[in-house]
Every structure is written in C-alpha cells, then in structure tokens.
Design a protein around this motif. Sequence first.
Motif, short mmCIF file in Angstrom:
data_model
loop_
_atom_site.label_atom_id
_atom_site.label_comp_id
_atom_site.label_asym_id
_atom_site.label_seq_id
_atom_site.Cartn_x
_atom_site.Cartn_y
_atom_site.Cartn_z
N THR A 32 0.86 -1.18 0.00
CA THR A 32 0.00 0.00 0.00
C THR A 32 0.90 1.23 0.00
OG1 THR A 32 -0.04 -0.15 2.39
CG2 THR A 32 -1.96 -1.01 1.24
N CYS A 35 2.80 5.15 -4.96
CA CYS A 35 3.62 4.37 -5.89
C CYS A 35 5.08 4.77 -5.77
CB CYS A 35 3.17 4.59 -7.33
SG CYS A 35 1.39 4.65 -7.59
N ASN A 37 6.86 5.53 -3.36
CA ASN A 37 7.63 4.94 -2.26
C ASN A 37 8.47 3.78 -2.78
OD1 ASN A 37 6.71 6.55 -0.27
ND2 ASN A 37 5.32 5.06 0.69
N ALA A 65 10.61 -3.91 -13.19
CA ALA A 65 9.33 -3.42 -12.66
C ALA A 65 9.47 -1.98 -12.16
CB ALA A 65 8.78 -4.34 -11.57
N THR A 88 8.43 1.81 3.22
CA THR A 88 7.66 0.95 2.32
C THR A 88 6.81 -0.08 3.06
OG1 THR A 88 9.40 -0.73 2.21
CG2 THR A 88 9.52 1.07 0.60
N MET A 176 9.80 -16.63 -6.17
CA MET A 176 9.41 -16.24 -7.54
C MET A 176 10.25 -16.94 -8.60
SD MET A 176 9.64 -12.15 -6.87
CE MET A 176 8.78 -11.34 -5.54
N GLY A 184 4.67 -8.74 -10.04
CA GLY A 184 3.36 -8.49 -9.47
C GLY A 184 2.98 -9.28 -8.23
N PHE A 185 3.88 -10.13 -7.72
CA PHE A 185 3.56 -10.86 -6.49
C PHE A 185 3.18 -9.88 -5.37
CE2 PHE A 185 5.94 -14.17 -8.59
CZ PHE A 185 5.37 -15.34 -8.13
N HIS A 187 1.75 -7.18 -5.36
CA HIS A 187 0.45 -6.53 -5.48
C HIS A 187 -0.70 -7.52 -5.35
CE1 HIS A 187 1.56 -2.37 -6.36
NE2 HIS A 187 2.61 -2.86 -6.99
C1 HEC Z 1 5.34 -0.64 -0.93
C2 HEC Z 1 5.93 -0.83 -2.24
C3 HEC Z 1 5.08 -0.64 -3.48
C4 HEC Z 1 4.15 0.34 -3.72
C5 HEC Z 1 3.68 1.45 -2.80
C6 HEC Z 1 3.69 0.14 -5.08
N1 HEC Z 1 4.33 -0.92 -5.64
FE1 HEC Z 1 4.09 -1.61 -7.55
N2 HEC Z 1 5.42 -3.11 -7.17
C7 HEC Z 1 6.14 -3.26 -5.99
C8 HEC Z 1 7.02 -4.38 -6.10
C9 HEC Z 1 8.00 -4.87 -5.03
C10 HEC Z 1 6.83 -4.90 -7.40
C11 HEC Z 1 7.56 -6.10 -8.00
C12 HEC Z 1 6.53 -7.10 -8.28
C13 HEC Z 1 6.62 -8.51 -7.72
O1 HEC Z 1 6.36 -8.72 -6.54
O2 HEC Z 1 6.83 -9.45 -8.49
C14 HEC Z 1 5.82 -4.07 -8.04
C15 HEC Z 1 5.33 -4.24 -9.36
C16 HEC Z 1 4.50 -3.37 -10.01
C17 HEC Z 1 4.10 -3.50 -11.39
C18 HEC Z 1 4.54 -4.58 -12.37
C19 HEC Z 1 3.93 -5.91 -12.09
C20 HEC Z 1 2.49 -5.99 -12.41
O3 HEC Z 1 1.70 -6.24 -11.49
O4 HEC Z 1 2.12 -5.78 -13.56
C21 HEC Z 1 3.27 -2.45 -11.66
C22 HEC Z 1 2.61 -2.13 -12.99
C23 HEC Z 1 3.15 -1.67 -10.45
N3 HEC Z 1 3.90 -2.27 -9.46
C24 HEC Z 1 2.43 -0.51 -10.33
C25 HEC Z 1 2.26 0.21 -9.15
C26 HEC Z 1 1.44 1.40 -9.01
C27 HEC Z 1 0.68 2.06 -10.14
C28 HEC Z 1 1.52 1.79 -7.71
C29 HEC Z 1 0.79 2.94 -7.01
C30 HEC Z 1 -0.64 2.88 -7.11
C31 HEC Z 1 2.39 0.86 -7.04
N4 HEC Z 1 2.82 -0.09 -7.93
C32 HEC Z 1 2.73 0.93 -5.70
C33 HEC Z 1 6.06 -2.49 -4.87
C34 HEC Z 1 5.20 -1.41 -4.70
#
Ligand code: HEC
Length: 370
Positions: A32, A35, A37, A65, A88, A176, A184-185, A187
């Motif tokens: 949460t 983004c 962060n 990513a 984070t 992974m 995306g794990f 999320h």
């Molecule tokens: C607290 C950390 C954190 C926040 C806040 C965060 N992300 Fe991520 N996000 C990640 C991580 C870590 C990954 C790597 C994905 C994995 O776990 O495989 C990722 C992957 C992604 C991806 C690529 C994978 C997918 O699901 O397609 C997208 C797009 C993305 N984030 C978009 C966003 C957006 C837009 C926001 C804000 C609304 C956001 N993220 C907020 C940590 C975060």
Amino acid sequence: MTSKVRKTIIIISLVALLTVVLTYGIADAKVTGPCSNCHTMHNSQQGAHMQYLAPGEEDIGPKGALLRGTCLGCHTATDGSTWKSSITGAPIVFNTSEPVFNEAKGLAAGNFYWVQTEDTKGHNIFSQDSKLSVAPGDMGFSGCGTNNCHTNFHLAVSGTGNPALDGKQGCTKCHMVNTVGPKGFHHKDDGTGTKYVDTAEKGWYRFLEGHMSGSGHGVAGIEDDDWQYTYSSTDHNEYLGSQVSGGYGFGGLGNTMTAYCTGCHGVFHDNQGTASPWLRHPSDKILPTSGEYAAYTTYDPLVPVARPSSFDWEGGPSSMVSGTHGDMVMCLSCHRAHASPYFKMMRWDYRGWPGSGATNGCNVCHTSKN
Ligand code: HEC
Ligand code: HEC
Ligand code: HEC
Ligand code: HEC
Ligand code: HEC
Ligand code: HEC
C-alpha cells in the motif's frame, strides 16, 4: 416466517456481508502507499539515482518493474531493531547489526545477519559457503545450467535456456523462481493473517513458487500478518504438510513446505516410507497419538508442525496440536528458512544444549527426552 421478519433477516445479512467485504477491502495485506515509495519512472531525481540499496550493494542502475530497490535493498535495515521498513512497510530479513527483536532474533524465516557471522548458520546469499558447493541431499540434477539453484545462491544462473531461470540470483533462487523478473507478487492480495494462501493468484505462501515438474505449484499456508514479529500459540504462520511415502519436490509431495525444501534437498525425504528402515529423521510424518508425542498439545511457534489438507484452513491459525488431527513434523519444525543464530539454521541451540540457557526444542515433541 412473515415477510417483515424475512425482510429484516435479509437486511441484517446484507449489512453483515457488507461489513465483511469492507473490512476485508481496507485491510488487504498487499503493498500500500504512494507508488513513488517503491517505484521510480526514470531512476533519476535532481539527476541522482532514486533507490534503496543495502550497504555495499552494487548500483545496478534502473531495475525490473521500475522498482526503487533490489530485493535486498528494500528488505534490509542498517540497525538491529528495525523489523519493518518505515517507508515501504517491507519486512526486514537482513539487519546489518545483530537483530535484537524477538526470540528468533529475526522474523519467522530468521535473519541473514547470522550467515555473515558463520557460514553454517544459514543459506549463503552473500558469498560462497566455505564447506558446501552443493545443497546437501541434492538429487544430482543435471542440465540446470551453471551456478544453478542447487549449488549456491550468490552467483547468477546461466545457460539453462529458460528465461525464467537465467539470471536468478540470491533471493530469486528461492522466491518467484518460475517467473521472469519480479512480476506483481507484491500486489497480490494474500489476506491479513487468516486467509489460506494456496494458489498462484494469491501469490503462494510468501511468494514461494515452483518450477520444472513443480510448475503451477508453490507452497500453501496461512501467512501471519507481522511475519511472527509477535507470536503466540494463536498468532503464527500455518504450513501445509502431507504424509506420503517417499518422493521429493512439489511434483511428489504437493504444495507443502517440505516439498519446497526437498526441491533442493530431495534425498532427505525421497525414500522415507519406502526404505526399510528409514534412517533419517522423518519429515511430514504424523505425530503418533500415544506415548510422549501425545503430550504436545498447545502449538509452540518455536517448534511448528505442518497441518494436513483436512485442517480447517479457513479458520485461521489454530492453537491446538494433535496427531489425531494429522499434525506432522516437517523441515521447519527444526530449521529456520533463511538463517538463525545456531548451527545448521536450527530454531534453537541444539548443539549448545544442555549448556546454560540453551533450549531443548526436540523435547517439545519428544516430551520424555530431557
Ligand atoms: C510498498 C511498495 C510498493 C508500492 C507502494 C507500489 N508498488 Fe508496484 N510493485 C512493488 C514491487 C515490489 C513490485 C515487484 C513485483 C513482484 O512482486 O513481483 C511491483 C510491481 C509493479 C508492477 C509490475 C507488475 C504488475 O503487477 O504488472 C506495476 C505495474 C506496479 N507495481 C504498479 C504500481 C502502481 C501504479 C503503484 C501505485 C498505485 C504501485 N505499484 C505501488 C512495490 C510497490
Ligand atoms: C520497493 C521495495 C521492495 C522491493 C524492491 C522488494 N520488496 Fe518484497 N516486500 C516489500 C513490501 C513493502 C512488502 C510487504 C508487503 C505485504 O505486506 O504483503 C514485501 C513483502 C515481501 C515478502 C513477504 C510476502 C508476504 O506474503 O508477506 C517476500 C517473500 C518478499 N517481499 C520478497 C521479495 C523479493 C524476492 C524481492 C526481489 C525480487 C522483493 N521482495 C523486492 C517491498 C519490496
Ligand atoms: C533457501 C530459500 C530462500 C532464500 C535464499 C530466501 N528466502 Fe525468503 N523465505 C524463504 C522461506 C521458506 C520463507 C518462509 C519462512 C517461514 O514462514 O517460516 C521465506 C520468508 C521470507 C519473507 C517473509 C518474512 C519471514 O521471515 O517469514 C521475506 C520478506 C523474504 N523471505 C524475503 C527474502 C529476501 C529479500 C531474500 C534475499 C535477500 C530471501 N527471502 C531469500 C526461503 C528463502
Ligand atoms: C533453491 C535450492 C534450495 C532450497 C529451496 C532450500 N535449500 Fe537449503 N541449501 C541449499 C544450498 C545450495 C545449500 C548449501 C550452501 C549454503 O549453505 O548456502 C543449502 C544448505 C542448507 C543447510 C545447511 C546450511 C549450512 O550452511 O551448513 C540447511 C540446514 C538447509 N539448507 C535447510 C533448508 C531448509 C529447511 C529448506 C526449506 C525451507 C531449504 N534448505 C531450502 C539450497 C536450497
Ligand atoms: C528433527 C529436527 C529436524 C528436522 C525435522 C529436519 N532437520 Fe535438517 N538438520 C537437523 C539437525 C540437528 C542438523 C545438524 C546435523 C545433524 O545432526 O544431522 C540438520 C542438518 C541439515 C542440513 C545440513 C546437512 C549438512 O550436510 O550440512 C540440511 C541441508 C538439512 N538439515 C535440511 C533439512 C530438510 C530439507 C528437512 C526436511 C526434509 C530437514 N532438514 C528436517 C534437524 C532437523
Ligand atoms: C515436531 C515434532 C518433532 C520434533 C521437534 C522432533 N521430533 Fe524426532 N520424531 C518426531 C516424530 C513424529 C517421529 C517418528 C515417530 C514414530 O514414527 O513413531 C520422530 C522420531 C525420532 C527418532 C526415532 C527415529 C527412528 O527411526 O526410530 C529420533 C532419534 C528423534 N526423533 C530425535 C529427535 C531429535 C534429536 C530432535 C531434535 C533435534 C527431534 N527428534 C525433534 C517428531 C519430532
């Protein structure tokens, strides 16, 4: 039933359902916060790189990513008391100073601090293990490329011809593994400490997915919401187990934690139940319902048991332990997954006991041996 009563019942049910849906929605245990962060669009702010690196970690520039950190970068703290990143929210698996929090001296999997102090205390993600050049109990896989996951952690895999495996290094030799890059794990909604995480859609238990014959599989379990920073008999992870004759890996043992460990340490389970006699400590063996084992009745997070598929997985963690219910000894009954303060990643000071202050964890099951 009058139509008025029926209407009231429907309204009450709807309110109850809505409450469940709303609370659930609010408390998702997926990442949460803003983004920014965690992500950076150009890896540049005021001309400087925008990133989290662990001390001494190489600056590799923009990351997959569009992340601001490497796995280690986000999951490291430079003191001994931080267990969760204040920016984070990432759980800390490597404290660069001696971790002082809780009995595990780390979260549920332990802490990589310990493997820096002594090779035998953990999985060596930083450098070559001075005594081991292959996972003890490895089934002797061939064709897995150079520096494959069964030989070491600190070097990148190459030459497998499989884009999901080539380049895997450190954390991603275990987490992974079947996925190209981080995808995306973080999320995915894996609940708040009571949900049964048993599919790829939920990101598997702690992102532990399988590959090769285990493709489409991963570890199933219930994920404690603070990774056992706090823990008690009612507040802990739950791990799936399965008592079967022999076999190893997800292909042989299903989505269990023991399947996961034996993907690399297969010999330690392969002939259990088929070899007579079986001369290693059993894993995924149901506790006998009589004798000394029957006295292990209240779950001790220091010595967890695995649960059978018939366990009430939707009921959250349970404080009860019982062979009658099919509870089992498994790899993580005795070991931590990352590293621990003790020889061979034991959960307690097996080697030091009965020295002063050392616990005898064996005794939690072998209640008459002390
Ligand atoms: C607290 C950390 C954190 C926040 C806040 C965060 N992300 Fe991520 N996000 C990640 C991580 C870590 C990954 C790597 C994905 C994995 O776990 O495989 C990722 C992957 C992604 C991806 C690529 C994978 C997918 O699901 O397609 C997208 C797009 C993305 N984030 C978009 C966003 C957006 C837009 C926001 C804000 C609304 C956001 N993220 C907020 C940590 C975060
Ligand atoms: C940008 C920071 C960031 C990066 C980079 C990152 N993580 Fe995380 N990670 C987080 C946060 C935040 C959480 C906590 C999310 C939650 O509550 O489920 C987390 C949680 C986890 C968990 C626990 C999942 C659970 O279900 O509780 C694992 C395992 C994990 N990360 C592994 C990795 C691996 C492996 C990588 C590298 C491929 C990585 N992380 C990269 C921020 C990050
Ligand atoms: C040998 C395989 C292995 C390696 C290497 C590994 N992990 Fe884990 N990790 C696990 C297992 C298994 C668990 C679940 C442990 C449990 O629930 O008792 C876990 C749990 C976690 C958690 C949840 C917190 C906890 O303590 O339970 C995070 C976060 C995490 N790993 C991140 C990482 C990061 C970051 C790296 C690299 C620096 C890494 N892991 C390397 C196997 C591994
Ligand atoms: C991806 C392969 C892989 C997985 C999965 C894996 N290990 Fe290992 N393990 C290794 C390798 C390689 C070594 C030897 C090098 C080292 O210690 O880092 C090792 C070493 C060990 C050691 C000895 C540590 C030492 O340095 O003396 C123990 C204990 C251990 N593993 C237990 C486990 C448990 C328990 C699990 C399941 C949670 C597990 N392993 C999962 C590859 C793996
Ligand atoms: C009853 C407790 C217990 C259980 C269950 C257990 N181990 Fe161990 N393990 C130990 C102890 C203690 C050692 C230290 C060496 C010894 O006494 O055999 C050890 C050592 C190891 C080693 C290091 C071997 C070496 O050559 O250095 C590995 C790898 C390992 N265990 C993996 C596993 C795996 C994988 C499982 C599950 C299939 C498992 N263990 C289940 C207690 C246990
Ligand atoms: C989570 C419970 C649990 C823990 C912890 C545990 N054991 Fe066991 N142990 C078992 C079970 C179950 C059996 C098999 C009993 C049976 O089949 O009758 C067993 C069997 C044994 C046996 C007999 C093996 C044989 O072939 O007859 C020995 C010896 C043993 N354990 C030693 C230990 C030691 C030493 C430790 C601590 C390092 C330990 N155990 C920790 C559950 C446990």
